[in-house]
Enzyme design. Structure first.
Site, PDB file in Angstrom:
ATOM      1  N   LYS A 153       2.386   6.044  17.692  1.00 30.22           N
ATOM      2  CA  LYS A 153       1.861   7.117  18.547  1.00 30.22           C
ATOM      3  C   LYS A 153       0.988   6.549  19.672  1.00 30.22           C
ATOM      4  CE  LYS A 153      -0.329   9.537  15.361  1.00 30.22           C
ATOM      5  NZ  LYS A 153      -0.050   8.742  14.157  1.00 30.22           N
ATOM      6  N   ARG A 186      -3.804  17.512  12.683  1.00 33.90           N
ATOM      7  CA  ARG A 186      -3.315  16.823  11.496  1.00 33.90           C
ATOM      8  C   ARG A 186      -3.203  17.745  10.301  1.00 33.90           C
ATOM      9  NH1 ARG A 186      -5.180  11.341  13.065  1.00 33.90           N
ATOM     10  NH2 ARG A 186      -4.443   9.830  11.576  1.00 33.90           N
ATOM     11  N   ARG A 231      -0.990  -4.949  12.284  1.00 30.35           N
ATOM     12  CA  ARG A 231      -2.046  -4.457  13.192  1.00 30.35           C
ATOM     13  C   ARG A 231      -3.435  -4.843  12.655  1.00 30.35           C
ATOM     14  NH1 ARG A 231      -2.258   1.850  14.569  1.00 30.35           N
ATOM     15  NH2 ARG A 231      -3.375   2.086  12.629  1.00 30.35           N
ATOM     16  N   ARG A 242      -8.679  -3.439  12.329  1.00 31.02           N
ATOM     17  CA  ARG A 242      -9.153  -2.084  12.025  1.00 31.02           C
ATOM     18  C   ARG A 242      -9.506  -1.962  10.557  1.00 31.02           C
ATOM     19  NH1 ARG A 242      -5.832   2.973  14.407  1.00 31.02           N
ATOM     20  NH2 ARG A 242      -6.382   3.761  12.352  1.00 31.02           N
ATOM     21  N   ARG A 274      -3.375   7.005   3.403  1.00 30.45           N
ATOM     22  CA  ARG A 274      -3.106   7.697   4.672  1.00 30.45           C
ATOM     23  C   ARG A 274      -1.683   8.253   4.706  1.00 30.45           C
ATOM     24  NH1 ARG A 274      -4.678   2.999   8.100  1.00 30.45           N
ATOM     25  NH2 ARG A 274      -3.893   4.071   9.923  1.00 30.45           N
TER      26      ARG A 274
HETATM   27  P1  AMP Z   1      -5.878   7.520  13.769  1.00 31.56           P
HETATM   28  O1  AMP Z   1      -6.428   6.537  14.750  1.00 31.56           O
HETATM   29  O2  AMP Z   1      -5.311   8.744  14.438  1.00 31.56           O
HETATM   30  O3  AMP Z   1      -4.937   6.902  12.785  1.00 31.56           O
HETATM   31  O4  AMP Z   1      -7.134   8.047  12.916  1.00 31.56           O
HETATM   32  C1  AMP Z   1      -7.891   7.188  12.091  1.00 31.56           C
HETATM   33  C2  AMP Z   1      -8.696   8.003  11.069  1.00 31.56           C
HETATM   34  O5  AMP Z   1      -9.593   8.894  11.755  1.00 31.56           O
HETATM   35  C3  AMP Z   1      -7.867   8.902  10.166  1.00 31.56           C
HETATM   36  O6  AMP Z   1      -7.352   8.221   9.044  1.00 31.56           O
HETATM   37  C4  AMP Z   1      -8.904   9.970   9.779  1.00 31.56           C
HETATM   38  O7  AMP Z   1      -9.826   9.479   8.816  1.00 31.56           O
HETATM   39  C5  AMP Z   1      -9.680  10.155  11.082  1.00 31.56           C
HETATM   40  N1  AMP Z   1      -9.040  11.182  11.945  1.00 31.56           N
HETATM   41  C6  AMP Z   1      -8.470  10.988  13.179  1.00 31.56           C
HETATM   42  N2  AMP Z   1      -7.973  12.120  13.678  1.00 31.56           N
HETATM   43  C7  AMP Z   1      -8.227  13.088  12.751  1.00 31.56           C
HETATM   44  C8  AMP Z   1      -7.944  14.482  12.672  1.00 31.56           C
HETATM   45  N3  AMP Z   1      -7.260  15.127  13.651  1.00 31.56           N
HETATM   46  N4  AMP Z   1      -8.351  15.146  11.555  1.00 31.56           N
HETATM   47  C9  AMP Z   1      -9.033  14.541  10.571  1.00 31.56           C
HETATM   48  N5  AMP Z   1      -9.316  13.223  10.575  1.00 31.56           N
HETATM   49  C10 AMP Z   1      -8.929  12.494  11.645  1.00 31.56           C
END
Ligand code: AMP
Length: 186
Positions: free
Chosen positions: A13, A88, A127, A133, A144
């Site tokens: 993404k 999400r 990654r 990360r 996840r």
């Molecule tokens: P991402 O970079 O989108 O993979 O997000 C990393 C982490 O941030 C996720 O595993 C969640 O813990 C938190 N997070 C990001 N976006 C959301 C969202 N829309 N709702 C809830 N938690 C989020």
């Protein structure tokens, strides 16, 4: 163009979002990125976010919708936007519809990037080596993925019901996948 990019962890993404942002000249809003920034600045939000992120869990919907509401109010969002990693959950999707409706706006398209799980784990472990990360370790990745299927995948039916879901095959070269996305958005 008002777009949401949907896809599991490691579906690519972020990579596609950066290209789409340039192509359409619209802001790219990643809630994960906003949370990582809050985290490295050591704000209250960042401290709270860290606990959820490191466990591979989602933050509460109200917190995320608060962040998005604030972001939607910024002037650069009027010409369009691209959300990546948001919504999400179904309540987040409903909340977004409401926030947009209140601004006399609505989504144009939701693009789901579909990638098989077995490819995702390898991609994310790679990654982890490159970006370091904190949430890219095998245990958190598994969690996840579980959370994605339980909470986020149902959004595909939600947006199919709204007639705006476009699914694309997310395996291939970055540029090939980008072309597929542009094609379904035409
Ligand atoms: P991402 O970079 O989108 O993979 O997000 C990393 C982490 O941030 C996720 O595993 C969640 O813990 C938190 N997070 C990001 N976006 C959301 C969202 N829309 N709702 C809830 N938690 C989020």
């Amino acid at each position: 163009m008002k777009i949401v990019l949907l896809g599991g962890p490691g579906a690519g993404k972020g990579t596609q979002a950066a290209k789409l942002k340039n192509h359409f000249g619209i802001p790219h809003v990643s809630t994960g990125e906003i949370l990582r920034e809050a985290r490295s600045s050591g704000t209250e939000l960042g401290k709270k976010a860290a606990e959820y992120m490191d466990a591979g869990k989602l933050l509460p919907d109200e917190i995320i919708l608060g962040i998005v509401d604030e972001r939607l109010g910024m002037p650069d969002m009027s010409k369009g936007f691209l959300f990546d990693g948001f919504p999400r959950t179904i309540p987040q999707a409903e909340g977004l519809d409401k926030l947009l409706h209140d601004r006399d706006s609505s989504l144009d398209a939701v693009v789901s990037i579909d990638v098989p799980d077995e490819m995702v784990v390898d991609r994310l472990l790679k990654r982890a080596e490159i970006e370091g990360r904190a949430d890219d370790n095998r245990e958190t990745i598994k969690e996840r993925l579980r959370v994605y299927y339980a909470q986020t995948e149902p959004l595909k039916s939600y947006y199919t019901g709204h007639g705006i879901l476009k699914s694309i095959h997310g395996v291939g070269a970055v540029d090939e996948i980008f072309e597929r996305i542009i094609t379904v958005l035409r």
